[in-house]
Design an enzyme around this catalytic site. Structure first.
Site, PDB file in Angstrom:
ATOM      1  N   ALA A 137      -5.342   9.033  -0.120  1.00  0.00           N
ATOM      2  CA  ALA A 137      -6.270   9.196   1.006  1.00  0.00           C
ATOM      3  C   ALA A 137      -5.714  10.029   2.158  1.00  0.00           C
ATOM      4  CB  ALA A 137      -6.660   7.814   1.522  1.00  0.00           C
ATOM      5  N   ARG A 145      -1.278  -0.515  -8.566  1.00  0.00           N
ATOM      6  CA  ARG A 145      -2.670  -0.147  -8.240  1.00  0.00           C
ATOM      7  C   ARG A 145      -2.712   1.374  -8.283  1.00  0.00           C
ATOM      8  NH1 ARG A 145      -3.771  -0.848  -2.278  1.00  0.00           N
ATOM      9  NH2 ARG A 145      -4.288  -3.012  -2.684  1.00  0.00           N
ATOM     10  N   ARG A 183     -11.954   6.776   5.565  1.00  0.00           N
ATOM     11  CA  ARG A 183     -13.150   6.487   4.758  1.00  0.00           C
ATOM     12  C   ARG A 183     -14.221   7.546   5.009  1.00  0.00           C
ATOM     13  NH1 ARG A 183      -9.594   3.504   3.561  1.00  0.00           N
ATOM     14  NH2 ARG A 183      -9.346   5.283   2.214  1.00  0.00           N
ATOM     15  N   ASP A 187       0.852  -1.200   0.000  1.00  0.00           N
ATOM     16  CA  ASP A 187       0.000   0.000   0.000  1.00  0.00           C
ATOM     17  C   ASP A 187       0.883   1.243   0.000  1.00  0.00           C
ATOM     18  OD1 ASP A 187      -2.438  -1.329   0.171  1.00  0.00           O
ATOM     19  OD2 ASP A 187      -2.584  -1.147   2.345  1.00  0.00           O
ATOM     20  N   MET A 188       0.331   2.378  -0.440  1.00  0.00           N
ATOM     21  CA  MET A 188       1.099   3.628  -0.362  1.00  0.00           C
ATOM     22  C   MET A 188       0.565   4.473   0.787  1.00  0.00           C
ATOM     23  SD  MET A 188       3.738   5.074  -1.486  1.00  0.00           S
ATOM     24  CE  MET A 188       4.209   4.535  -3.126  1.00  0.00           C
ATOM     25  N   THR A 238     -10.912   2.692  -7.840  1.00  0.00           N
ATOM     26  CA  THR A 238     -11.758   3.866  -7.637  1.00  0.00           C
ATOM     27  C   THR A 238     -13.228   3.441  -7.610  1.00  0.00           C
ATOM     28  OG1 THR A 238     -12.347   6.062  -8.463  1.00  0.00           O
ATOM     29  CG2 THR A 238     -11.912   4.405 -10.138  1.00  0.00           C
ATOM     30  N   LYS A 298      -6.632   7.502  -5.934  1.00  0.00           N
ATOM     31  CA  LYS A 298      -6.516   8.965  -5.890  1.00  0.00           C
ATOM     32  C   LYS A 298      -5.591   9.414  -4.768  1.00  0.00           C
ATOM     33  CE  LYS A 298     -10.981   9.884  -8.037  1.00  0.00           C
ATOM     34  NZ  LYS A 298     -12.291  10.547  -7.951  1.00  0.00           N
TER      35      LYS A 298
HETATM   36  P1  FDA Z   1     -13.933   9.830  -4.887  1.00  0.00           P
HETATM   37  O1  FDA Z   1     -13.453  10.065  -3.493  1.00  0.00           O
HETATM   38  O2  FDA Z   1     -13.927  10.962  -5.841  1.00  0.00           O
HETATM   39  O3  FDA Z   1     -15.358   9.200  -4.814  1.00  0.00           O
HETATM   40  C1  FDA Z   1     -16.127   8.919  -5.972  1.00  0.00           C
HETATM   41  C2  FDA Z   1     -17.459   8.334  -5.529  1.00  0.00           C
HETATM   42  O4  FDA Z   1     -17.220   7.063  -4.926  1.00  0.00           O
HETATM   43  C3  FDA Z   1     -18.171   9.130  -4.449  1.00  0.00           C
HETATM   44  O5  FDA Z   1     -18.971  10.119  -5.014  1.00  0.00           O
HETATM   45  C4  FDA Z   1     -18.977   8.050  -3.745  1.00  0.00           C
HETATM   46  O6  FDA Z   1     -20.107   7.716  -4.508  1.00  0.00           O
HETATM   47  C5  FDA Z   1     -18.053   6.875  -3.799  1.00  0.00           C
HETATM   48  N1  FDA Z   1     -17.189   6.785  -2.590  1.00  0.00           N
HETATM   49  C6  FDA Z   1     -15.875   7.057  -2.500  1.00  0.00           C
HETATM   50  N2  FDA Z   1     -15.406   6.834  -1.259  1.00  0.00           N
HETATM   51  C7  FDA Z   1     -16.478   6.435  -0.543  1.00  0.00           C
HETATM   52  C8  FDA Z   1     -16.652   6.049   0.797  1.00  0.00           C
HETATM   53  N3  FDA Z   1     -15.642   6.045   1.676  1.00  0.00           N
HETATM   54  N4  FDA Z   1     -17.898   5.672   1.179  1.00  0.00           N
HETATM   55  C9  FDA Z   1     -18.930   5.667   0.318  1.00  0.00           C
HETATM   56  N5  FDA Z   1     -18.817   6.020  -0.964  1.00  0.00           N
HETATM   57  C10 FDA Z   1     -17.611   6.393  -1.406  1.00  0.00           C
HETATM   58  N6  FDA Z   1      -5.276   5.307  -0.790  1.00  0.00           N
HETATM   59  C11 FDA Z   1      -3.965   5.495  -0.465  1.00  0.00           C
HETATM   60  O7  FDA Z   1      -3.567   6.634  -0.189  1.00  0.00           O
HETATM   61  N7  FDA Z   1      -3.098   4.438  -0.438  1.00  0.00           N
HETATM   62  C12 FDA Z   1      -3.489   3.176  -0.764  1.00  0.00           C
HETATM   63  O8  FDA Z   1      -2.664   2.250  -0.749  1.00  0.00           O
HETATM   64  C13 FDA Z   1      -4.861   2.969  -1.118  1.00  0.00           C
HETATM   65  N8  FDA Z   1      -5.319   1.732  -1.450  1.00  0.00           N
HETATM   66  C14 FDA Z   1      -6.606   1.589  -1.946  1.00  0.00           C
HETATM   67  C15 FDA Z   1      -7.036   0.348  -2.423  1.00  0.00           C
HETATM   68  C16 FDA Z   1      -8.267   0.230  -3.032  1.00  0.00           C
HETATM   69  C17 FDA Z   1      -8.700  -1.098  -3.576  1.00  0.00           C
HETATM   70  C18 FDA Z   1      -9.118   1.382  -3.162  1.00  0.00           C
HETATM   71  C19 FDA Z   1     -10.442   1.290  -3.855  1.00  0.00           C
HETATM   72  C20 FDA Z   1      -8.714   2.584  -2.646  1.00  0.00           C
HETATM   73  C21 FDA Z   1      -7.481   2.706  -2.018  1.00  0.00           C
HETATM   74  N9  FDA Z   1      -7.053   3.912  -1.478  1.00  0.00           N
HETATM   75  C22 FDA Z   1      -5.732   4.066  -1.111  1.00  0.00           C
HETATM   76  C23 FDA Z   1      -8.052   4.995  -1.223  1.00  0.00           C
HETATM   77  C24 FDA Z   1      -8.114   5.985  -2.369  1.00  0.00           C
HETATM   78  O9  FDA Z   1      -6.947   6.754  -2.413  1.00  0.00           O
HETATM   79  C25 FDA Z   1      -9.318   6.940  -2.204  1.00  0.00           C
HETATM   80  O10 FDA Z   1      -9.162   7.670  -1.027  1.00  0.00           O
HETATM   81  C26 FDA Z   1     -10.667   6.241  -2.193  1.00  0.00           C
HETATM   82  O11 FDA Z   1     -10.718   5.170  -3.080  1.00  0.00           O
HETATM   83  C27 FDA Z   1     -11.803   7.233  -2.572  1.00  0.00           C
HETATM   84  O12 FDA Z   1     -11.585   7.753  -3.843  1.00  0.00           O
HETATM   85  P2  FDA Z   1     -12.426   7.375  -5.171  1.00  0.00           P
HETATM   86  O13 FDA Z   1     -11.447   7.075  -6.232  1.00  0.00           O
HETATM   87  O14 FDA Z   1     -13.375   6.290  -4.883  1.00  0.00           O
HETATM   88  O15 FDA Z   1     -13.096   8.704  -5.617  1.00  0.00           O
END
Ligand code: FDA
Length: 308
Positions: A186, A181, A286, A130-131, A223, A184
């Site tokens: 977190a 992977r 989250r 993970d990052m 995502t 965006k």
């Molecule tokens: P965005 O935040 O723009 O959300 C798009 C849409 O998705 C929202 O409008 C909503 O509908 C839905 N959504 C998103 N998050 C939600 C939530 N928590 N609850 C409910 N709905 C939600 N980050 C990191 O820094 N290091 C890492 O190693 C990882 N690893 C990782 C693994 C996997 C499999 C995933 C899916 C994500 C990560 N992340 C991560 C987290 C990532 O960086 C990011 O913070 C989240 O995926 C939320 O971003 P989205 O791309 O979903 O888009």
């Protein structure tokens, strides 16, 4: 503002001590975390596998402070790999380098990661690093570069599209042939290292995603953003990129409707399944992504309480 506050709270261990025993906080966590034990996580993996979804198991926990704790984290990760193999689960694992001792010293972390990868190679499986926050990006990538040569098909890493440096890092990893992977990002990052505007983070994700789909080694498109998922689907369709050359990835408990829809349409999907007692920072990240979750989950907790 709320996002920044939640991310600040995610870094306060004293707050976790306070909420750890709180039943409402535990209920909140159960939406995103598959329990506190490996048994509960395995049950969640079985359920996902039955829905045609592969998984990545993650033992929650961030930086450790002693060599012994880092060694124990590697032991637990090895037990996870062995349990997956023994029970023939469709899953790999994800780990954080600070769990394996990165803050204690590079040699400790390299030794633990190498031990873990040796077991993964023997079992024919895969470990995703993970990052974490940007203070670890270069050290994480350098360590992955060092170990990649010995374990090419068993090791992958994560790139965060919010970082300015990620364009260059994606090229670096495509050059190596390392599995990436793409997410965006977190963590709470300053504007000196990460795009402050969401539109720029999304544009960067789209650009990096297309590069990885075209030239990367089995990228994970991580995502829940439907616009980006639609864009990926259109892109692979136009370029004739086969569906077994990449996978979508999502988090446990997030957009289950979209997860099932992608599987129905024949795309590969992996769900990240976190478990363990150290769920607090993960839960707070989250909630920071979607503060509306607080109201949504609290509403469910209250409704279920009333029904009981
Ligand atoms: P965005 O935040 O723009 O959300 C798009 C849409 O998705 C929202 O409008 C909503 O509908 C839905 N959504 C998103 N998050 C939600 C939530 N928590 N609850 C409910 N709905 C939600 N980050 C990191 O820094 N290091 C890492 O190693 C990882 N690893 C990782 C693994 C996997 C499999 C995933 C899916 C994500 C990560 N992340 C991560 C987290 C990532 O960086 C990011 O913070 C989240 O995926 C939320 O971003 P989205 O791309 O979903 O888009």
């Amino acid at each position: 503002m709320l996002r920044a506050g939640l991310l600040y709270l995610s870094e306060q261990p004293a707050v976790f001590k306070f909420v750890r025993g709180n039943p409402i906080a535990k209920r909140l966590a159960s939406r995103f975390v598959a329990g506190e034990t490996l048994d509960s996580a395995v049950a969640a993996v079985r359920e996902l596998n039955a829905r045609g979804i592969t998984t990545s198991l993650d033992l929650l926990g961030e930086s450790v402070h002693t060599e012994a704790e880092a060694g124990q984290a590697a032991d637990v990760a090895i037990q996870m790999l062995e349990r997956i193999a023994r029970e023939k689960l469709d899953s790999n694992i994800s780990v954080k380098l600070t769990q394996l001792g990165l803050d204690i010293g590079r040699p400790v972390c390299v030794a633990n990661t190498r031990r873990l990868l040796e077991r993964a190679a023997a079992l024919g499986t895969f470990v995703r690093i993970d990052m974490e926050s940007s203070e670890y990006t270069e050290r994480t990538l350098a360590l992955v570069e060092e170990l990649h040569a010995a374990f090419p098909p068993h090791l992958g890493v994560v790139i965060q599209s919010y970082l300015y440096r990620s364009d260059a890092d994606v090229e670096r990893l495509i050059g190596l042939g390392t599995r990436v992977r793409l997410c965006k990002g977190a963590y709470k990052e300053p504007a000196s290292v990460a795009h402050p505007d969401k539109a720029d983070v999304d544009a960067s994700f789209a650009r990096l995603m297309e590069r990885l789909l075209e030239r990367g080694n089995y990228p994970g498109i991580a995502t829940h953003d439907e616009k980006l998922i639609t864009r990926a689907r259109r892109f692979v369709g136009q370029r004739g990129i086969a569906r077994d050359r990449f996978e979508f990835q999502m988090l446990y408990g997030v957009r289950r409707d979209l997860q099932d829809a992608l599987v129905r349409e024949g795309y590969r999907l992996r769900v990240y399944v976190p478990f363990g007692t150290q769920w607090y920072p993960y839960l707070m990240r989250r909630l920071a992504e979607r503060p509306a979750n607080i109201a949504f989950i609290l509403g469910n907790v209250v409704r279920e309480g009333v029904r009981r």
